[in-house]
Design a protein around this motif. Structure first.
Motif, PDB file in Angstrom:
ATOM      1  N   LYS A 287      26.015 -58.086  41.529  1.00 54.08           N
ATOM      2  CA  LYS A 287      26.213 -57.097  42.087  1.00 54.08           C
ATOM      3  C   LYS A 287      27.595 -57.030  42.398  1.00 54.08           C
ATOM      4  O   LYS A 287      28.606 -57.654  42.943  1.00 54.08           O
ATOM      5  CB  LYS A 287      26.028 -57.006  43.131  1.00 54.08           C
ATOM      6  N   GLU A 290      32.450 -50.657  43.470  1.00 52.68           N
ATOM      7  CA  GLU A 290      33.155 -50.168  42.634  1.00 52.68           C
ATOM      8  C   GLU A 290      34.413 -50.473  42.201  1.00 52.68           C
ATOM      9  O   GLU A 290      35.152 -50.210  41.503  1.00 52.68           O
ATOM     10  CB  GLU A 290      33.151 -48.639  43.108  1.00 52.68           C
ATOM     11  N   LEU A 311      30.480 -45.633  35.031  1.00 54.85           N
ATOM     12  CA  LEU A 311      29.436 -46.389  35.708  1.00 54.85           C
ATOM     13  C   LEU A 311      27.728 -46.380  35.694  1.00 54.85           C
ATOM     14  O   LEU A 311      27.086 -46.538  35.976  1.00 54.85           O
ATOM     15  CB  LEU A 311      30.068 -46.750  37.194  1.00 54.85           C
ATOM     16  N   THR A 312      28.095 -44.818  35.874  1.00 53.34           N
ATOM     17  CA  THR A 312      26.488 -43.888  35.470  1.00 53.34           C
ATOM     18  C   THR A 312      26.054 -44.285  34.397  1.00 53.34           C
ATOM     19  O   THR A 312      25.043 -44.908  34.235  1.00 53.34           O
ATOM     20  CB  THR A 312      26.822 -43.132  35.516  1.00 53.34           C
ATOM     21  N   ALA A 315      25.668 -48.842  34.444  1.00 54.13           N
ATOM     22  CA  ALA A 315      25.233 -49.652  35.656  1.00 54.13           C
ATOM     23  C   ALA A 315      24.268 -48.667  35.824  1.00 54.13           C
ATOM     24  O   ALA A 315      23.904 -47.556  36.022  1.00 54.13           O
ATOM     25  CB  ALA A 315      26.608 -50.209  36.223  1.00 54.13           C
ATOM     26  N   ARG A 316      23.524 -49.565  36.944  1.00 54.45           N
ATOM     27  CA  ARG A 316      22.919 -48.695  37.917  1.00 54.45           C
ATOM     28  C   ARG A 316      23.598 -49.461  39.178  1.00 54.45           C
ATOM     29  O   ARG A 316      23.524 -50.518  39.721  1.00 54.45           O
ATOM     30  CB  ARG A 316      21.560 -49.444  38.008  1.00 54.45           C
ATOM     31  N   SER A 317      23.506 -48.697  40.560  1.00 52.58           N
ATOM     32  CA  SER A 317      23.882 -48.494  41.789  1.00 52.58           C
ATOM     33  C   SER A 317      22.893 -48.849  42.504  1.00 52.58           C
ATOM     34  O   SER A 317      20.963 -47.777  42.052  1.00 52.58           O
ATOM     35  CB  SER A 317      24.158 -46.755  42.026  1.00 52.58           C
ATOM     36  N   LYS A 324      27.618 -49.279  48.940  1.00 51.10           N
ATOM     37  CA  LYS A 324      27.355 -48.921  47.263  1.00 51.10           C
ATOM     38  C   LYS A 324      28.025 -50.419  46.740  1.00 51.10           C
ATOM     39  O   LYS A 324      28.714 -50.558  46.005  1.00 51.10           O
ATOM     40  CB  LYS A 324      28.029 -48.056  46.774  1.00 51.10           C
ATOM     41  N   TYR A 326      27.180 -51.760  42.437  1.00 54.86           N
ATOM     42  CA  TYR A 326      26.217 -51.284  40.957  1.00 54.86           C
ATOM     43  C   TYR A 326      26.190 -52.867  40.017  1.00 54.86           C
ATOM     44  O   TYR A 326      26.656 -54.162  40.164  1.00 54.86           O
ATOM     45  CB  TYR A 326      27.677 -51.424  40.326  1.00 54.86           C
ATOM     46  N   ASN A 327      24.890 -52.567  39.802  1.00 58.94           N
ATOM     47  CA  ASN A 327      24.603 -54.027  38.669  1.00 58.94           C
ATOM     48  C   ASN A 327      24.045 -53.670  37.454  1.00 58.94           C
ATOM     49  O   ASN A 327      24.200 -52.234  37.033  1.00 58.94           O
ATOM     50  CB  ASN A 327      23.690 -54.681  39.413  1.00 58.94           C
ATOM     51  N   ARG A 329      22.196 -52.748  33.620  1.00 54.96           N
ATOM     52  CA  ARG A 329      20.763 -51.566  33.483  1.00 54.96           C
ATOM     53  C   ARG A 329      19.962 -52.475  32.463  1.00 54.96           C
ATOM     54  O   ARG A 329      18.837 -51.942  32.784  1.00 54.96           O
ATOM     55  CB  ARG A 329      21.424 -50.057  32.382  1.00 54.96           C
TER      56      ARG A 329
END
Length: 333
Positions: A287, A290, A311-312, A315-317, A324, A326-327, A329
């Motif tokens: 994880k 940002e 990131l969108t 990755a998945r937030s 927040k 991100y890891n 997908r």
């Protein structure tokens, strides 16, 4: 002029003087006809003569065309080629021998998939220099050695880091190293300017601190953060101040471990492909915030693309302790 670049195992790109484009074949349902000497409606209107039916000969036809899309230049290969034979100084026995791993500007244009302007700009970013007509990067140890000569001279002469005189540097350090190398290190770590008839350099504090940090971190797997910051500040020349934001894209701080640690992670060592880059980052750390991940993906942003958009897509937030993160997908093996 336009040139298509790429070796047999690479996807071809088309380059102008300063931009690089992906090439893809696109199909069209409208058949394209090739008509030699064809006149457009506008050209026919411009003719004063009365219009008659023109018998046109069709020279060829096509159901597809090349579609060009602006893309990031593929510059990772440039660094890889230059790192095959880094310059270790004039006294290095290795450098006395001729090497097939040396490249002229023409050689690089033939094998690197980027426009000429993008290649020349990247050579500047890599602090490459031309030695006997070949582009070379300095080995890290030799670069540090040259930098130490300069910073020790600044210290012994009590100069300001914002006003380092070129001529005296060349006179004092010339007996130790080639003058071209002294000037090259000043150009790499400083901004050249003139005051009257004299040439001076304003040294870049952040870059000097960054190189010192790399020297300390390259031999350690992980470093206690507090200890590192103390040693780092003691290791830089007097008058310079170290800050963690100088290490963006070079080192990674782990705030979740106790005590907090820091380790070397250079953005240039990561894959060039977007998906591979994210896979690599998520295998290093599950994880990311940002703030932590941005220095490692900023260079992937295409024209007008933001880090948020990347990131969108890749990755998945989620939220962890109110922050927040991100890891990946997809599962990382």
């Amino acid at each position: 002029s336009l040139v298509i670049r790429g070796e047999k195992d690479e996807q071809a790109v088309l380059c102008s003087k300063d931009k690089t484009y992906e090439m893809k074949i696109a199909d069209t349902s409208n058949m394209l006809l090739c008509v030699p000497g064809c006149k457009t409606p506008e050209q026919l209107k411009a003719d004063e003569e009365p219009c008659d039916i023109i018998h046109a000969q069709i020279a060829g036809f096509s159901n597809n065309y090349w579609e060009l899309r602006r893309c990031r230049p593929k510059l990772k290969k440039l660094r890889k080629l230059l790192m095959e034979d880094p310059y270790e100084g004039p006294d290095s026995a290795k450098d006395q021998a001729s090497s097939p791993s040396r490249y002229t500007t023409e050689d690089l244009l033939n094998v690197v998939q980027a426009s000429e302007d993008e290649i020349m700009h990247q050579l500047q970013v890599l602090d490459a220099c031309q030695i006997e007509g070949y582009w070379r990067v300095l080995s890290f140890d030799y670069e540090v050695k040259l930098l130490n000569h300069v910073t020790q001279l600044i210290d012994s002469e009590s100069w300001s880091f914002s006003k380092v005189p070129l001529n005296i540097c060349l006179q004092e350090l010339g007996p130790l190293e080639p003058t071209e190398m002294i000037e090259h290190i000043l150009l790499s770590y400083g901004r050249k300017y003139t005051d009257g008839e004299e040439v001076y350099f304003e040294m870049n504090e952040d870059k000097i601190c960054r190189t010192t940090a790399q020297m300390l971190l390259q031999n350690a797997v992980k470093f206690n953060l507090a200890d590192f910051q103390e040693v780092w500040q003691q290791s830089v020349p007097e008058g310079l101040t170290t800050r963690l934001d100088q290490l963006k894209g070079l080192a990674l701080v782990d705030k979740s471990s106790r005590p907090e640690t820091i380790c070397l992670l250079k953005v240039e060592d990561l894959p060039e492909d977007n998906q591979e880059r994210f896979n690599s980052l998520f295998s290093i750390r599950q994880k990311w915030t940002e703030e932590d991940i941005t220095p490692y993906i900023q260079d992937l942003c295409a024209e007008k693309q933001t880090v948020g958009a990347l990131l969108t897509k890749y990755a998945r937030s989620s939220t962890l302790n109110g922050v927040k993160v991100y890891n990946s997908r997809r599962p990382i093996s």
